[in-house]
Design an enzyme around this catalytic site. Structure first.
Site, PDB file in Angstrom:
ATOM      1  N   GLU A  51      -3.044   3.967  10.450  1.00 55.47           N
ATOM      2  CA  GLU A  51      -4.352   3.323  10.275  1.00 55.47           C
ATOM      3  C   GLU A  51      -5.457   4.374  10.124  1.00 55.47           C
ATOM      4  O   GLU A  51      -6.383   4.202   9.334  1.00 55.47           O
ATOM      5  CB  GLU A  51      -4.619   2.374  11.450  1.00 55.47           C
ATOM      6  N   GLU A 111       4.215  -1.658  15.393  1.00 54.54           N
ATOM      7  CA  GLU A 111       3.653  -2.436  16.501  1.00 54.54           C
ATOM      8  C   GLU A 111       4.504  -3.640  16.890  1.00 54.54           C
ATOM      9  O   GLU A 111       4.513  -4.049  18.049  1.00 54.54           O
ATOM     10  CB  GLU A 111       2.221  -2.898  16.156  1.00 54.54           C
TER      11      GLU A 111
HETATM   12  N1  CAA Z   1       1.914   6.707  23.139  1.00 53.68           N
HETATM   13  C1  CAA Z   1       2.219   7.372  24.266  1.00 53.68           C
HETATM   14  N2  CAA Z   1       3.314   8.137  24.408  1.00 53.68           N
HETATM   15  C2  CAA Z   1       4.130   8.220  23.351  1.00 53.68           C
HETATM   16  C3  CAA Z   1       3.879   7.560  22.136  1.00 53.68           C
HETATM   17  C4  CAA Z   1       2.716   6.776  22.047  1.00 53.68           C
HETATM   18  N3  CAA Z   1       2.386   6.125  20.924  1.00 53.68           N
HETATM   19  N4  CAA Z   1       4.873   7.830  21.271  1.00 53.68           N
HETATM   20  C5  CAA Z   1       5.712   8.640  21.916  1.00 53.68           C
HETATM   21  N5  CAA Z   1       5.278   8.878  23.167  1.00 53.68           N
HETATM   22  C6  CAA Z   1       5.890   9.740  24.173  1.00 53.68           C
HETATM   23  C7  CAA Z   1       7.250   9.224  24.619  1.00 53.68           C
HETATM   24  O1  CAA Z   1       7.116   8.282  25.669  1.00 53.68           O
HETATM   25  C8  CAA Z   1       7.936  10.492  25.060  1.00 53.68           C
HETATM   26  O2  CAA Z   1       7.451  10.795  26.354  1.00 53.68           O
HETATM   27  P1  CAA Z   1       8.414  11.507  27.429  1.00 53.68           P
HETATM   28  O3  CAA Z   1       8.806  12.793  26.785  1.00 53.68           O
HETATM   29  O4  CAA Z   1       7.542  11.615  28.628  1.00 53.68           O
HETATM   30  O5  CAA Z   1       9.575  10.558  27.614  1.00 53.68           O
HETATM   31  C9  CAA Z   1       7.380  11.540  24.109  1.00 53.68           C
HETATM   32  O6  CAA Z   1       6.174  10.976  23.562  1.00 53.68           O
HETATM   33  C10 CAA Z   1       8.290  11.877  22.948  1.00 53.68           C
HETATM   34  O7  CAA Z   1       8.729  10.675  22.351  1.00 53.68           O
HETATM   35  P2  CAA Z   1      10.263  10.431  21.985  1.00 53.68           P
HETATM   36  O8  CAA Z   1      11.130  10.881  23.100  1.00 53.68           O
HETATM   37  O9  CAA Z   1      10.384   9.018  21.530  1.00 53.68           O
HETATM   38  O10 CAA Z   1      10.442  11.459  20.771  1.00 53.68           O
HETATM   39  P3  CAA Z   1      11.096  11.224  19.347  1.00 53.68           P
HETATM   40  O11 CAA Z   1      10.878  12.464  18.594  1.00 53.68           O
HETATM   41  O12 CAA Z   1      12.477  10.681  19.522  1.00 53.68           O
HETATM   42  O13 CAA Z   1      10.255  10.052  18.645  1.00 53.68           O
HETATM   43  C11 CAA Z   1       8.309   8.886  17.865  1.00 53.68           C
HETATM   44  C12 CAA Z   1       8.907  10.226  18.357  1.00 53.68           C
HETATM   45  C13 CAA Z   1       8.962   8.476  16.522  1.00 53.68           C
HETATM   46  C14 CAA Z   1       6.855   9.066  17.700  1.00 53.68           C
HETATM   47  C15 CAA Z   1       8.636   7.774  18.898  1.00 53.68           C
HETATM   48  O14 CAA Z   1       8.225   8.226  20.178  1.00 53.68           O
HETATM   49  C16 CAA Z   1       7.943   6.469  18.655  1.00 53.68           C
HETATM   50  O15 CAA Z   1       8.431   5.652  17.888  1.00 53.68           O
HETATM   51  N6  CAA Z   1       6.769   6.258  19.313  1.00 53.68           N
HETATM   52  C17 CAA Z   1       6.071   5.011  19.268  1.00 53.68           C
HETATM   53  C18 CAA Z   1       5.273   4.890  18.024  1.00 53.68           C
HETATM   54  C19 CAA Z   1       4.490   3.608  18.043  1.00 53.68           C
HETATM   55  O16 CAA Z   1       4.980   2.561  18.416  1.00 53.68           O
HETATM   56  N7  CAA Z   1       3.248   3.694  17.610  1.00 53.68           N
HETATM   57  C20 CAA Z   1       2.399   2.549  17.520  1.00 53.68           C
HETATM   58  C21 CAA Z   1       1.601   2.454  18.766  1.00 53.68           C
HETATM   59  S1  CAA Z   1       0.760   0.920  18.801  1.00 53.68           S
HETATM   60  C22 CAA Z   1      -0.590   1.150  17.865  1.00 53.68           C
HETATM   61  O17 CAA Z   1      -0.802   2.159  17.265  1.00 53.68           O
HETATM   62  C23 CAA Z   1      -1.464  -0.062  17.918  1.00 53.68           C
HETATM   63  C24 CAA Z   1      -2.647  -0.020  17.059  1.00 53.68           C
HETATM   64  O18 CAA Z   1      -2.601  -0.324  15.889  1.00 53.68           O
HETATM   65  C25 CAA Z   1      -3.956   0.189  17.663  1.00 53.68           C
END
Ligand code: CAA
Length: 695
Positions: free
Chosen positions: A105, A125
């Site tokens: 976004e 999301e």
């Molecule tokens: N917020 C907070 N913490 C996050 C995060 C996020 N969006 N994404 C990842 N992290 C944290 C994980 O919890 C993890 O923490 P720990 O090491 O303490 O366990 C760390 O970052 C690393 O993440 P992964 O172990 O998952 O690492 P990866 O390399 O396997 O994957 C990733 C990375 C693809 C970014 C995966 O973490 C992921 O899919 N994250 C979520 C992404 C997501 O859902 N984003 C949308 C958020 S909602 C939003 O944005 C709403 C809006 O429109 C306003």
């Protein structure tokens, strides 16, 4: 000024570098920093363009999920995106790693987007029970059209840079360094006289049949509401002016954020990551694993071998005879052919695995140099013991000796070896190359580095590994036995297996317990019942479930079980003989039959599951409630949007659940004895989740 966003000048370009490891989530300080740095760039004499890049491994992984549920802090993400887009300067995003959710976004708020080929974008999301909440539902359809935008939002899938460019989301895909590429691209845009290009000012996309899209998405979501809600938000992008569309999106986002489903999904997101992080394993080096032996090439052993081969390990498969070895080879080759067909491996990898990495033998001596041996032989203590005595004799020192037993006592198995410290349970779920769950069963004498190696293997095989203590059935099968028994009680009291399956499928399970039993094979449970009766010295008992098996009906594999599969598995035609057997048994025991509503069925089934789960946690078989939640999610088809049985219990309220259990206990005190942990939590006004947080 925020230190989360570094500011630098490069000629007439201001570079804003997001520095919020590990994945540049858009927490409050980042949002604040972006606002301040945009102000700074606009006030900085001579700056004509802003370049936004991410430091480290990603552009931006999205909103900071840890802030969800806490009081909102200004500036909000939608305000930040609007602020970026409204800048009079030319704003460029240069993306690498992931740009997910709020990350995409922010990029859509920029006027131009460039990315390296390995970059991935997405709006995940829905996996958190939400919709995009910072303009994504309004901007993306203006760029890609409605169909593509809905595909991205409703599936939450990650899209590679090349595909994203074809969709119009990325303007340029270029190899190299994101910062350098971004600077050169911004410079080129300035030199070419490119104008600002706010997506919000682009024409609204073309309408589709919204109700049809909504209904189809709702049906696909199997009870999950957020994907269908994104259809309504995208509809607003077509039917309303941009700013009004944003308000519709915001309202839906805020409503979903308060929903039980998003609480369940967010719990699942963090628990999936926390489950393999055990404090006692910090700093422990796992033993090195390159070559594993698998004993027994049936469905389970072949699945384990396949999973290991697909992760790059060398596998030696031991079978008792050459014929059995050939059959095992055939099963593994079949699994690998499936992986090739689905594009999981290349033809070359397939060839190398079969010709070099897999070896089938019939002599234990061939396991002498294996780093780990996993036995998947017949589920009987005497058979397992014989295998472990042989392994103890042939395996090299330091080799890990693992049993894939689903119920048996790992301490007893370990006791026949001279090295119980090297013995562990690795309980896979069938088919083992597909199912994500691995229970790492830690026996009394298992060495800590052996436990660490179990988790390391799980990671390598891309499994979700859960630590379990030794008891009959460990975490998952022990709880399963209890909720299955509760279902069987309801059948005796008047619910049909079909009523029960229907109610639980509505709750969100892909299949109800009786359809699952048919799929797994009714003979398995039959054998367990017979074994337990023999152990308890009870002879001559035959329940209706036994009688189904006695008639040769073992479920899908024989064409009949609870259902009749003549018309295919999807038709779900009840086997008419089953209700006759049930009625006869009800009559024999003089059961008073009554109707059950779907709510009553779900409530009682879940109460049994939660009560046993609380006992499993209370006894230390599972370390934390989240370990149980992840076991059920990844091994037993528990709906992700409920977060797992103990998260579900927190959401519905523990006092009500306890009072249900106490009510059922009036009929069967022994079966429904409330778990001490559940009573304690209710008495102290606490939740299971508080135990997760306590570590
Ligand atoms: N917020 C907070 N913490 C996050 C995060 C996020 N969006 N994404 C990842 N992290 C944290 C994980 O919890 C993890 O923490 P720990 O090491 O303490 O366990 C760390 O970052 C690393 O993440 P992964 O172990 O998952 O690492 P990866 O390399 O396997 O994957 C990733 C990375 C693809 C970014 C995966 O973490 C992921 O899919 N994250 C979520 C992404 C997501 O859902 N984003 C949308 C958020 S909602 C939003 O944005 C709403 C809006 O429109 C306003």
């Amino acid at each position: 000024m925020s230190d989360k966003i570094a500011y630098a000048r490069n000629g007439d370009i201001a570079v804003l570098t997001i520095q919020n490891p590990p994945v540049n989530a858009l927490g409050h300080a980042v949002r604040q920093g972006l606002m301040e740095r945009m102000d700074q760039a606009e006030a900085d004499n001579g700056v004509r363009a802003v370049l936004i890049v991410g430091d480290g491994r990603a552009f931006i992984a999205g909103a900071d999920i840890t802030e969800f549920g806490k009081p909102p802090m200004s500036p909000s993400l939608p305000d930040v995106v609007d602020r970026i887009e409204a800048s009079p300067l030319l704003v460029v995003a240069s993306m690498h790693g992931v740009s997910l959710g709020g990350g995409l976004e922010v990029a859509l708020g920029c006027h131009y987007r460039i990315a390296v080929p390995s970059a991935r974008i997405g709006l995940p999301e829905v996996h958190l029970g939400l919709i995009p909440g910072a303009g994504g539902t309004q901007r993306l359809p203006r760029v890609t059209g409605v169909e593509v935008a809905l595909d991205i939002m409703t599936t939450g899938r990650q899209v590679g840079a090349k595909e994203a460019a074809a969709m119009g989301v990325i303007d340029v895909v270029q190899d190299g360094d994101a910062l350098e590429n971004g600077l050169a691209y911004a410079e080129k845009l300035l030199t070419g006289g490119a104008k600002r290009r706010p997506v919000s000012e682009m024409p609204a996309p073309t309408a589709i049949d919204w109700d049809a899209a909504y209904d189809a998405t709702l049906a696909r979501g199997r009870g999950q509401i957020s994907p269908a809600q994104s259809v309504r938000a995208v509809q607003a992008s077509v039917e309303k002016p941009f700013n009004e569309g944003l308000l519709v999106e915001r309202q839906i986002f805020m409503d979903l954020l308060k929903s039980d489903q998003s609480k369940g999904m967010i719990h699942s997101f963090f628990s999936e990551r926390a489950v393999g992080n055990l404090p006692e394993l910090k700093g422990i080096t796992p033993r090195s694993i390159d070559h594993i032996g698998v004993i027994g090439g049936g469905t389970m052993g072949a699945g384990i071998a396949t999973a290991a081969l697909l992760s790059g390990l060398r596998v030696t498969m031991l079978e008792m005879t050459a014929d059995a070895g050939e059959a095992a080879y055939g099963r593994i080759a079949g699994n690998l052919a499936g992986a090739l067909k689905r594009g999981k491996i290349t033809a070359e990898q397939h060839e190398t695995i079969l010709s070099q990495a897999l070896n089938v033998i019939t002599d234990y001596a061939g396991l002498s140099d294996a780093d780990m041996v996993i036995e998947a032989v017949f589920e009987e203590m005497s058979v397992k013991k014989r295998v472990f005595i042989k392994l103890d004799a042939v395996c090299q020192q330091g080799a890990i000796l693992a049993t894939n037993t689903s119920y048996l006592d790992v301490n007893e198995i370990a006791s026949v070896t001279s090295r119980p410290q090297d013995v562990i349970g690795l309980h896979f779920f069938s088919p083992a190359h597909v199912m994500k769950l691995l229970e790492v069963v830690v026996a009394d004498k298992t060495a800590i580095d052996v436990v660490a190696t179990g988790f390391e293997l799980g990671k390598r095989l891309k499994k979700v590994s859960v630590r379990a203590g030794v008891c009959d059935g460990f975490i998952g099968n022990r709880i399963l036995a209890t909720y299955r028994a509760a279902a069987d009680q309801m059948v005796m009291e008047g619910a049909s297996p079909y009523d029960i399956d229907k109610a639980l499928e509505k709750f969100g399970f892909a299949m109800g317990p009786y359809a699952v039993a048919d799929l797994a094979g009714l003979d398995i449970g039959w054998a367990v019942r017979k074994r337990k009766r023999a152990e308890a010295g009870i002879e001559g008992v035959s329940t209706y479930a036994d009688k189904i098996c006695e008639a040769g009906n073992f479920g899908q594999k024989t064409g009949k079980g609870y259902y009749d599969y003549a018309a295919g598995a999807k038709a779900r035609v009840p086997n008419p003989e089953v209700m006759d057997l049930i009625e006869a048994e009800r009559a024999e025991f003089g059961s008073v039959s009554h109707d059950f509503t779907e709510t009553q069925i779900v409530r009682r089934y879940m109460a049994a599951m939660v009560n046993e789960a609380a006992k499993v946690v209370g006894e230390g078989i599972a370390r934390r409630p989240l370990d149980v939640d992840m076991t059920l999610l990844f091994g037993y088809g528990f709906p992700r949007y409920h977060g797992g049985p103990l998260k579900w219990a927190d959401i519905v309220g523990l006092p009500d659940l306890l009072s249900d259990i106490e009510g059922y206990a009036k009929q069967d005190v022994a079966f429904w004895a409330p778990a001490p942990l559940l009573k304690e939590l209710v008495a102290s006004g606490k939740t299971f989740d508080e135990l997760n947080k306590a570590g």
